[in-house]
Motif scaffolding. Structure first.
Motif, PDB file in Angstrom:
ATOM      1  N   GLY A  18     -66.463 -28.404 -11.759  1.00  0.00           N
ATOM      2  CA  GLY A  18     -65.247 -27.704 -12.156  1.00  0.00           C
ATOM      3  C   GLY A  18     -64.495 -27.125 -10.974  1.00  0.00           C
ATOM      4  O   GLY A  18     -63.260 -27.166 -10.928  1.00  0.00           O
ATOM      5  N   ALA A  19     -65.233 -26.594  -9.996  1.00  0.00           N
ATOM      6  CA  ALA A  19     -64.582 -26.025  -8.812  1.00  0.00           C
ATOM      7  C   ALA A  19     -63.864 -27.109  -8.013  1.00  0.00           C
ATOM      8  O   ALA A  19     -62.733 -26.908  -7.541  1.00  0.00           O
ATOM      9  N   THR A  20     -64.503 -28.268  -7.862  1.00  0.00           N
ATOM     10  CA  THR A  20     -63.866 -29.377  -7.144  1.00  0.00           C
ATOM     11  C   THR A  20     -62.599 -29.826  -7.873  1.00  0.00           C
ATOM     12  O   THR A  20     -61.548 -30.046  -7.259  1.00  0.00           O
ATOM     13  N   ALA A  21     -62.701 -29.944  -9.206  1.00  0.00           N
ATOM     14  CA  ALA A  21     -61.537 -30.335  -9.995  1.00  0.00           C
ATOM     15  C   ALA A  21     -60.432 -29.287  -9.915  1.00  0.00           C
ATOM     16  O   ALA A  21     -59.242 -29.615  -9.870  1.00  0.00           O
ATOM     17  N   PHE A  22     -60.821 -28.005  -9.881  1.00  0.00           N
ATOM     18  CA  PHE A  22     -59.837 -26.922  -9.792  1.00  0.00           C
ATOM     19  C   PHE A  22     -59.035 -27.041  -8.499  1.00  0.00           C
ATOM     20  O   PHE A  22     -57.813 -26.864  -8.483  1.00  0.00           O
ATOM     21  N   GLY A  23     -59.720 -27.351  -7.408  1.00  0.00           N
ATOM     22  CA  GLY A  23     -59.025 -27.539  -6.142  1.00  0.00           C
ATOM     23  C   GLY A  23     -58.072 -28.718  -6.185  1.00  0.00           C
ATOM     24  O   GLY A  23     -56.921 -28.632  -5.729  1.00  0.00           O
ATOM     25  N   ALA A  24     -58.535 -29.844  -6.745  1.00  0.00           N
ATOM     26  CA  ALA A  24     -57.688 -31.030  -6.820  1.00  0.00           C
ATOM     27  C   ALA A  24     -56.458 -30.783  -7.688  1.00  0.00           C
ATOM     28  O   ALA A  24     -55.331 -31.174  -7.342  1.00  0.00           O
ATOM     29  N   MET A  25     -56.658 -30.104  -8.830  1.00  0.00           N
ATOM     30  CA  MET A  25     -55.532 -29.829  -9.728  1.00  0.00           C
ATOM     31  C   MET A  25     -54.573 -28.788  -9.134  1.00  0.00           C
ATOM     32  O   MET A  25     -53.391 -28.763  -9.472  1.00  0.00           O
ATOM     33  N   SER A  26     -55.090 -27.929  -8.255  1.00  0.00           N
ATOM     34  CA  SER A  26     -54.201 -26.979  -7.569  1.00  0.00           C
ATOM     35  C   SER A  26     -53.197 -27.723  -6.690  1.00  0.00           C
ATOM     36  O   SER A  26     -52.024 -27.334  -6.606  1.00  0.00           O
ATOM     37  N   VAL A  76     -65.234 -23.337   0.355  1.00  0.00           N
ATOM     38  CA  VAL A  76     -66.380 -22.480   0.659  1.00  0.00           C
ATOM     39  C   VAL A  76     -67.325 -22.421  -0.537  1.00  0.00           C
ATOM     40  O   VAL A  76     -68.555 -22.519  -0.398  1.00  0.00           O
ATOM     41  N   LEU A  77     -66.763 -22.276  -1.731  1.00  0.00           N
ATOM     42  CA  LEU A  77     -67.574 -22.183  -2.943  1.00  0.00           C
ATOM     43  C   LEU A  77     -68.462 -23.412  -3.109  1.00  0.00           C
ATOM     44  O   LEU A  77     -69.669 -23.298  -3.356  1.00  0.00           O
ATOM     45  N   VAL A  78     -67.880 -24.591  -2.964  1.00  0.00           N
ATOM     46  CA  VAL A  78     -68.649 -25.823  -3.187  1.00  0.00           C
ATOM     47  C   VAL A  78     -69.698 -26.023  -2.098  1.00  0.00           C
ATOM     48  O   VAL A  78     -70.870 -26.301  -2.380  1.00  0.00           O
ATOM     49  N   LEU A  79     -69.301 -25.851  -0.833  1.00  0.00           N
ATOM     50  CA  LEU A  79     -70.227 -26.120   0.268  1.00  0.00           C
ATOM     51  C   LEU A  79     -71.404 -25.142   0.278  1.00  0.00           C
ATOM     52  O   LEU A  79     -72.561 -25.536   0.473  1.00  0.00           O
ATOM     53  N   VAL A  80     -71.112 -23.865   0.059  1.00  0.00           N
ATOM     54  CA  VAL A  80     -72.186 -22.867   0.048  1.00  0.00           C
ATOM     55  C   VAL A  80     -72.971 -22.936  -1.263  1.00  0.00           C
ATOM     56  O   VAL A  80     -74.190 -22.771  -1.286  1.00  0.00           O
ATOM     57  N   VAL A  93     -71.161 -16.589  -3.971  1.00  0.00           N
ATOM     58  CA  VAL A  93     -70.496 -17.840  -4.327  1.00  0.00           C
ATOM     59  C   VAL A  93     -69.880 -17.731  -5.726  1.00  0.00           C
ATOM     60  O   VAL A  93     -68.749 -18.162  -5.964  1.00  0.00           O
ATOM     61  N   LEU A  94     -70.624 -17.144  -6.644  1.00  0.00           N
ATOM     62  CA  LEU A  94     -70.134 -17.015  -8.014  1.00  0.00           C
ATOM     63  C   LEU A  94     -68.894 -16.127  -8.092  1.00  0.00           C
ATOM     64  O   LEU A  94     -67.966 -16.411  -8.852  1.00  0.00           O
ATOM     65  N   ILE A 141     -73.694 -25.522  -3.114  1.00  0.00           N
ATOM     66  CA  ILE A 141     -74.651 -26.628  -3.126  1.00  0.00           C
ATOM     67  C   ILE A 141     -75.992 -26.179  -2.553  1.00  0.00           C
ATOM     68  O   ILE A 141     -77.055 -26.554  -3.052  1.00  0.00           O
ATOM     69  N   LYS A 142     -75.946 -25.335  -1.532  1.00  0.00           N
ATOM     70  CA  LYS A 142     -77.167 -24.902  -0.848  1.00  0.00           C
ATOM     71  C   LYS A 142     -77.851 -23.713  -1.523  1.00  0.00           C
ATOM     72  O   LYS A 142     -79.079 -23.594  -1.484  1.00  0.00           O
ATOM     73  N   THR A 143     -77.068 -22.819  -2.111  1.00  0.00           N
ATOM     74  CA  THR A 143     -77.642 -21.529  -2.537  1.00  0.00           C
ATOM     75  C   THR A 143     -77.866 -21.374  -4.038  1.00  0.00           C
ATOM     76  O   THR A 143     -78.726 -20.594  -4.450  1.00  0.00           O
ATOM     77  N   LEU A 144     -77.095 -22.073  -4.863  1.00  0.00           N
ATOM     78  CA  LEU A 144     -77.199 -21.865  -6.300  1.00  0.00           C
ATOM     79  C   LEU A 144     -78.378 -22.641  -6.880  1.00  0.00           C
ATOM     80  O   LEU A 144     -78.534 -23.838  -6.606  1.00  0.00           O
ATOM     81  N   PRO A 145     -79.197 -22.001  -7.687  1.00  0.00           N
ATOM     82  CA  PRO A 145     -80.262 -22.731  -8.382  1.00  0.00           C
ATOM     83  C   PRO A 145     -79.703 -23.401  -9.631  1.00  0.00           C
ATOM     84  O   PRO A 145     -78.747 -22.913 -10.235  1.00  0.00           O
ATOM     85  N   GLU A 146     -80.292 -24.528  -9.998  1.00  0.00           N
ATOM     86  CA  GLU A 146     -79.874 -25.166 -11.245  1.00  0.00           C
ATOM     87  C   GLU A 146     -80.590 -24.512 -12.412  1.00  0.00           C
ATOM     88  O   GLU A 146     -81.749 -24.094 -12.293  1.00  0.00           O
ATOM     89  N   SER A 147     -79.906 -24.368 -13.518  1.00  0.00           N
ATOM     90  CA  SER A 147     -80.534 -23.829 -14.730  1.00  0.00           C
ATOM     91  C   SER A 147     -79.839 -24.435 -15.934  1.00  0.00           C
ATOM     92  O   SER A 147     -78.630 -24.681 -15.914  1.00  0.00           O
ATOM     93  N   LYS A 148     -80.617 -24.697 -16.987  1.00  0.00           N
ATOM     94  CA  LYS A 148     -80.059 -25.224 -18.226  1.00  0.00           C
ATOM     95  C   LYS A 148     -81.052 -25.012 -19.352  1.00  0.00           C
ATOM     96  O   LYS A 148     -82.202 -24.625 -19.132  1.00  0.00           O
TER      97      LYS A 148
END
Length: 507
Positions: A92-100, A188-192, A25-26, A194-201
């Motif tokens: 950011g990915a969602t915004a990137f798609g919208a701005m595209s 694909v990036l956003v949908l996958v 995904v990354l 959401i399920k696979t990426l762990p949150e970290s901060k």
């Protein structure tokens, strides 16, 4: 009890389930940014014909995306450390798609400039977040080296895919199609993700200092703008003033970070010799390479007469070399040493640029293709290992900010490279001997000469074009020599500055 449990916890985190799927995904995000950075150049003539922008507007359409990204990388990397890297990546990915979509359907030059700027805001969230998430997904140093290699290889592949895909789309569809190809990748990036990426901060991030954000934005944009203007129009008072404001803002930014209890960017990171050496190597390498790559595309099309699609294909050996080297760079750095792989890679790039000083109008592709392949191999080794060093040198909590420093070095290096090497090419080119009646625009650029030739008598136009192409190739040779000198000097510096650096001890 604590010491007994720690190995079990470490082993569990090192083998996080689904980490390789998360990595896929990354790399989609990386691929998207790399492709988008290269397709606009091919689409610019079509955008110019359709939207009829002025010369200044056309420059802003081309530059504002990189300006905004460069100015916001550190701020967005730090924001991801605070609110969560997964969260900022998906937003950011969602915004990137919208701005595209907004870019694809822009109907005026002003709207196109705004759309490119907003796309830059979204793009600034993606690259630091991807590297920071890799730092938190892969705790095992060997696995992380491979993951960083895949990350870097994807970026290189995207740089090559961009011109090829863009050339194909522009030959079959309208110019907006080069932006719409972002949409399925983003979905694909956003949908996958959401399920696979762990949150970290960062668990104790402190407040996000808005004054530092503004200073970073004004500082980086001011310096990059001034450098590009100086390259295009020479040293003029307005651009010098903007550069001075940018430099003052960066100075204030650094001073402020040293006094804040929770800085946007911890300047103490630069006390780590490996971190500083890796960032400096990246900046100087991109500086030496970027101007050459920028003008090499013009050489292939305007000197050797290749079409956009064929020119894109001609540059693929560089990507093949970078992908191959990136995948084995971590293993090579452990078997030999970090400094041997980085310095050796930089030296290979420098020697290849030295070979390119021999280019003329009729140089055969085998020589050019071989040089580009070695450039790709050297850059793949160097960039992959320096990215690994940067991630390994900082605590996990600061991975976003550290990654953003690396990306900012790329942007500044690219701006400086195009400015410095571009000034050399332009300076040599402008002095070419032209027959009487040649329009003044022919001396501004080789593209201007090709355009001017269409309105001249046949014999005069051919004489002018031959002279202009010879001058352009001469300028390219000088720029290649300067780039080779920069790369070889950087290789020597990296050999000494990276002494004792070891990926094996990363954690």
């Amino acid at each position: 009890m604590t010491s007994t449990l720690q190995p079990a916890v470490a082993a569990e985190t090192e083998k996080r389930p689904g980490r390789w799927l998360a990595l896929s995904v990354l790399v989609l995000a990386v691929l998207l940014v790399a492709v988008d950075a290269t397709v606009l150049g091919l689409a610019t003539p079509y955008i110019s014909e359709d939207l009829k922008p002025s010369g200044t507007q056309l420059l802003w359409i081309g530059d504002v995306y990189s300006f905004v990204i460069a100015g916001l990388l550190v701020s967005m990397g730090s924001l991801g450390d605070r609110i969560g890297r997964k969260k900022i990546l998906l937003i950011g990915a969602t915004a990137f798609g919208a701005m595209s979509i907004l870019n694809a359907y822009a109907s005026t030059p002003e709207l196109m400039i705004l759309a490119r700027a907003l796309l830059g805001v979204a793009g600034a969230t993606l690259m630091p977040a991807t590297l920071a998430l890799i730092r938190n997904l892969f705790h095992d140093p060997r696995e992380r080296s491979l993951a960083v290699g895949i990350w870097g290889a994807t970026a290189s592949a995207g740089t090559a895919v961009g011109p090829v895909a863009g050339g194909f789309l522009l030959e079959h569809f309208w110019w907006g199609s080069v932006f719409l190809i972002n949409l399925p990748v983003m979905a694909v990036l956003v949908l996958v993700g959401i399920k696979t990426l762990p949150e970290s901060k960062n668990p104790n991030p402190g407040p996000w200092d808005l004054i530092s954000v503004v200073l970073s934005l004004v500082g980086v944009i001011g310096v990059v703008y001034a450098v590009k203007e100086a390259a295009t129009h020479g040293f003029a008072l307005p651009s010098l003033a903007v550069g001075a404001v940018g430099a003052a803002a960066l100075y204030w930014f650094v001073r402020r970070q040293l006094t804040l209890p929770a800085p946007l960017l911890d300047m103490r990171l630069f006390r780590n010799r490996g971190f500083s050496a890796a960032v400096l190597a990246d900046l100087l390498t991109i500086l030496g390479l970027s101007g050459l790559v920028f003008f090499l595309s013009q050489y292939l099309q305007l000197v050797q007469g290749r079409g956009p699609f064929e020119a894109g294909l001609a540059e693929i050996p560089a990507a093949v070399g970078a992908v191959t080297a990136g995948l084995i760079a971590g293993r090579a750095a452990r078997r030999y040493s970090v400094r041997a792989v980085v310095a050796g890679g930089l030296a290979a790039v420098g020697l290849s640029l030295a070979v390119l000083t021999t280019l003329d109008q009729s140089t055969g592709y085998p020589i050019l293709g071989a040089a580009l392949l070695v450039v790709g191999v050297g850059a793949g080794f160097s960039f992959t290992v320096t990215a690994d060093v940067i991630l390994s040198s900082v605590p996990k909590e600061q991975a976003g900010a550290a990654s953003a420093v690396s990306e900012t070095a790329y942007e500044l290096g690219a701006a400086l490279g195009i400015a410095v090497l571009g000034s050399i090419v332009t300076g040599v080119y402008r002095g070419f001997a032209a027959p009487a009646g040649t329009p003044s625009g022919a001396h501004e650029s080789l593209g201007g000469a090709v355009e001017a030739a269409a309105g001249m008598p046949s014999h005069a136009s051919q004489e002018m074009l031959t002279s202009a192409r010879e001058a352009f190739v001469g300028g390219l040779s000088v720029a290649s020599a300067v780039g080779a000198t920069v790369l070889l000097a950087t290789a020597v510096a990296a050999w000494f500055m990276l002494k004792g650096q070891n990926l094996e001890n990363a954690g």
